[in-house]
Design a protein around this motif. Structure first.
Motif, PDB file in Angstrom:
ATOM      1  N   ALA A  98      80.986  31.024  23.040  1.00  0.00           N
ATOM      2  CA  ALA A  98      82.043  31.053  24.056  1.00  0.00           C
ATOM      3  C   ALA A  98      81.754  32.090  25.128  1.00  0.00           C
ATOM      4  N   SER A  99      81.302  33.283  24.726  1.00  0.00           N
ATOM      5  CA  SER A  99      81.017  34.315  25.726  1.00  0.00           C
ATOM      6  C   SER A  99      79.765  33.964  26.528  1.00  0.00           C
ATOM      7  N   ALA A 100      78.762  33.359  25.875  1.00  0.00           N
ATOM      8  CA  ALA A 100      77.565  32.926  26.606  1.00  0.00           C
ATOM      9  C   ALA A 100      77.924  31.877  27.654  1.00  0.00           C
ATOM     10  N   ASP A 101      78.808  30.950  27.301  1.00  0.00           N
ATOM     11  CA  ASP A 101      79.252  29.933  28.258  1.00  0.00           C
ATOM     12  C   ASP A 101      80.000  30.573  29.425  1.00  0.00           C
ATOM     13  N   TYR A 102      80.805  31.600  29.129  1.00  0.00           N
ATOM     14  CA  TYR A 102      81.561  32.283  30.179  1.00  0.00           C
ATOM     15  C   TYR A 102      80.625  32.925  31.207  1.00  0.00           C
ATOM     16  N   PHE A 103      79.626  33.677  30.726  1.00  0.00           N
ATOM     17  CA  PHE A 103      78.675  34.311  31.643  1.00  0.00           C
ATOM     18  C   PHE A 103      77.907  33.259  32.441  1.00  0.00           C
ATOM     19  N   ALA A 104      77.497  32.178  31.773  1.00  0.00           N
ATOM     20  CA  ALA A 104      76.746  31.125  32.464  1.00  0.00           C
ATOM     21  C   ALA A 104      77.606  30.403  33.492  1.00  0.00           C
ATOM     22  N   ASP A 105      78.878  30.185  33.157  1.00  0.00           N
ATOM     23  CA  ASP A 105      79.762  29.468  34.079  1.00  0.00           C
ATOM     24  C   ASP A 105      80.006  30.265  35.361  1.00  0.00           C
TER      25      ASP A 105
ATOM     26  N   ALA B  78      88.092  27.894  39.617  1.00  0.00           N
ATOM     27  CA  ALA B  78      88.359  28.866  40.682  1.00  0.00           C
ATOM     28  C   ALA B  78      88.119  28.238  42.057  1.00  0.00           C
ATOM     29  N   ARG B  79      88.872  28.734  43.045  1.00  0.00           N
ATOM     30  CA  ARG B  79      88.763  28.187  44.398  1.00  0.00           C
ATOM     31  C   ARG B  79      87.798  28.985  45.270  1.00  0.00           C
ATOM     32  N   SER B  80      87.949  30.333  45.282  1.00  0.00           N
ATOM     33  CA  SER B  80      87.193  31.075  46.293  1.00  0.00           C
ATOM     34  C   SER B  80      86.633  32.412  45.841  1.00  0.00           C
ATOM     35  N   GLU B  81      87.258  33.100  44.875  1.00  0.00           N
ATOM     36  CA  GLU B  81      86.810  34.461  44.584  1.00  0.00           C
ATOM     37  C   GLU B  81      86.960  34.783  43.107  1.00  0.00           C
ATOM     38  N   ILE B  82      85.912  35.432  42.564  1.00  0.00           N
ATOM     39  CA  ILE B  82      85.927  35.918  41.192  1.00  0.00           C
ATOM     40  C   ILE B  82      85.473  37.367  41.213  1.00  0.00           C
ATOM     41  N   ARG B  83      86.266  38.260  40.593  1.00  0.00           N
ATOM     42  CA  ARG B  83      85.907  39.670  40.472  1.00  0.00           C
ATOM     43  C   ARG B  83      85.964  40.029  39.000  1.00  0.00           C
ATOM     44  N   VAL B  84      84.874  40.551  38.459  1.00  0.00           N
ATOM     45  CA  VAL B  84      84.800  40.805  37.028  1.00  0.00           C
ATOM     46  C   VAL B  84      84.177  42.171  36.769  1.00  0.00           C
ATOM     47  N   THR B  85      84.470  42.705  35.597  1.00  0.00           N
ATOM     48  CA  THR B  85      83.839  43.949  35.157  1.00  0.00           C
ATOM     49  C   THR B  85      83.199  43.732  33.794  1.00  0.00           C
ATOM     50  N   TYR B  86      82.141  44.492  33.544  1.00  0.00           N
ATOM     51  CA  TYR B  86      81.511  44.482  32.227  1.00  0.00           C
ATOM     52  C   TYR B  86      81.132  45.925  31.889  1.00  0.00           C
TER      53      TYR B  86
ATOM     54  N   ALA C 248      78.869  30.370  41.155  1.00  0.00           N
ATOM     55  CA  ALA C 248      78.346  31.045  42.341  1.00  0.00           C
ATOM     56  C   ALA C 248      77.205  30.249  42.979  1.00  0.00           C
ATOM     57  N   ARG C 249      76.395  29.582  42.159  1.00  0.00           N
ATOM     58  CA  ARG C 249      75.246  28.823  42.669  1.00  0.00           C
ATOM     59  C   ARG C 249      75.644  27.499  43.322  1.00  0.00           C
TER      60      ARG C 249
ATOM     61  N   ALA D 125      88.938  32.015  29.591  1.00  0.00           N
ATOM     62  CA  ALA D 125      88.426  32.613  30.831  1.00  0.00           C
ATOM     63  C   ALA D 125      87.411  31.698  31.508  1.00  0.00           C
ATOM     64  N   ALA D 126      86.528  31.074  30.728  1.00  0.00           N
ATOM     65  CA  ALA D 126      85.531  30.167  31.299  1.00  0.00           C
ATOM     66  C   ALA D 126      86.202  28.956  31.942  1.00  0.00           C
ATOM     67  N   ARG D 127      87.237  28.462  31.303  1.00  0.00           N
ATOM     68  CA  ARG D 127      87.956  27.315  31.873  1.00  0.00           C
ATOM     69  C   ARG D 127      88.547  27.687  33.239  1.00  0.00           C
ATOM     70  N   CYS D 128      89.090  28.893  33.336  1.00  0.00           N
ATOM     71  CA  CYS D 128      89.670  29.351  34.600  1.00  0.00           C
ATOM     72  C   CYS D 128      88.589  29.566  35.657  1.00  0.00           C
ATOM     73  N   VAL D 129      87.432  30.085  35.248  1.00  0.00           N
ATOM     74  CA  VAL D 129      86.317  30.287  36.175  1.00  0.00           C
ATOM     75  C   VAL D 129      85.883  28.960  36.787  1.00  0.00           C
ATOM     76  N   ARG D 130      85.761  27.951  35.963  1.00  0.00           N
ATOM     77  CA  ARG D 130      85.277  26.654  36.452  1.00  0.00           C
ATOM     78  C   ARG D 130      86.227  26.031  37.477  1.00  0.00           C
TER      79      ARG D 130
END
Length: 365
Positions: free
Chosen positions: A236-243, A215-223, A248-249, A208-213
């Motif tokens: 791995a999950s910490a990297d995902y949240f940070a990525d 991404a072109r324009s939009e990410i929608r997630v739930t927690y 976004a930044r 999931a983190a690899r796909c986030v990095r």
């Protein structure tokens, strides 16, 4: 941990396939079937692509071929059409018109130059000017200042539009209005839908983190879980949240938007203390990121929710958790039609929710 993809039978053993495929399925070392449905190993030593298989209660997936609507490519290919957009709510369109008037009065600077002054992505500027999204006060204030006006003069306008939008979402009886259905592609024919399965927390979050990095324009997630992320975080999950936050930044000309739905568990109307504490820290961490929005879903079930990550317009990650805090597996699918169903569901969830800051201010009183 139980594998989340089907076990491979011995070479040459035929097994019946349930569902829409009647012919027996002959396995050859797990690499191809007797009816020409390939299984593909991704070369990483961990993941397999296979026809989608729903899981039994023990986590083992059954042999099951799912058919989905598809069509041959061509000029009339319905899979290339985007779902029809719902009409823009009147308060959002009216406020966007006011913002466009302000921009015109200051000689119409480009979206890129406004985004640079506002320290946000150009997509955020475009969305607020075109009525695709109602901006937060922070984003509105930054836009007004970038246009050379006084933000304090716009606070009442923003509050009025926000009140009217909230009333529209609640509906005439004070209840959340039903979301407008999204038109989906009408496709004919049958095709197999391929999924990539992840057997563990690290496998899922790494992919999931690899796909986030990328991404072109939009990410929608739930927690929506019974515990906050910092109580069971793997690397791995910490990297995902940070990525997600890093994406976004990032200062880029790309159109970017991140929206996250946070499920806060409640018992008799009282929020879970640990998740609430994490939500407060999360607001402090993300409040200055203008491309990032979070809203709160009050979660009353005594179980984790089905969590998802929707990347751009084609990739869906679904996560299944429960039991031990670290236990999580799931799968991903790359398909525009499949994505359109989950995107419509996400929008239904998102529409009536309170922004994270508004929710925290309310429960803090």
């Amino acid at each position: 941990m139980a594998s989340s993809f089907p076990a491979v039978p011995p070479r040459g053993v035929a097994r019946p396939v349930q569902g829409s495929v009647d012919a027996p399925l002959t396995w050859a070392n797990g690499l191809e079937t007797g009816i020409g449905i390939p299984e593909h190993h991704d070369g990483a030593g961990e993941h397999w692509r296979t026809p989608v298989a729903p899981a039994d209660n023990d986590g083992q997936a059954r042999d099951f071929c799912v058919t989905v609507a598809a069509a041959l490519p061509g000029d009339d290919d319905p899979l290339t059409d985007r779902p029809m957009s719902a009409p823009v709510p009147e308060p959002v369109e009216a406020f966007a018109e006011q913002l466009r008037e302000l921009r015109l009065r200051c000689f119409e600077p480009t979206e890129a130059s406004l985004a640079l002054q506002m320290k946000c992505g150009r997509s955020s500027v475009s969305a607020m000017l075109n009525g695709r999204r109602f901006p937060s006060w922070e984003l509105t204030s930054a836009f007004v200042a970038a246009c050379g006006a006084e933000p304090a003069d716009w606070l009442d306008r923003w509050r009025d539009a926000k009140r009217r939008l909230d009333a529209l979402r609640r509906g005439p009886a004070g209840q959340a209005g039903a979301a407008r259905p999204v038109a989906l592609p009408d496709a004919g024919g049958d095709a197999l839908l391929a999924a990539t399965w992840y057997r563990s927390n690290p496998e899922f979050y790494t992919a999931a983190a690899r796909c986030v990095r990328s991404a072109r324009s939009e990410i929608r997630v739930t927690y929506t879980r019974r515990y906050p992320p910092d109580q069971y975080t793997t690397k791995a999950s910490a990297d995902y949240f940070a990525d997600i936050l890093s994406w976004a930044r990032e200062d880029t000309e790309d159109q970017r938007s991140v929206r996250r739905i946070i499920g806060v568990p409640e018992t008799d109307g009282v929020p879970d203390r640990d998740v609430l504490g994490w939500a407060r820290r999360h607001r402090e961490e993300t409040g200055h990121i203008l491309n990032y929005e979070a809203s709160v879903l009050r979660w009353t079930a005594a179980a984790d929710g089905l969590n998802m990550a929707l990347i751009d317009d084609s990739t869906v990650f679904l996560a299944f958790s429960g039991g031990a805090r670290q236990k999580l597996n799931g799968f991903s699918v790359q398909d525009t039609t499949y994505m359109s169903y989950f995107a419509a569901y996400f929008e239904q969830l998102w529409t009536p929710l309170q922004p994270l800051g508004v929710y925290l201010d309310a429960v803090g009183r």
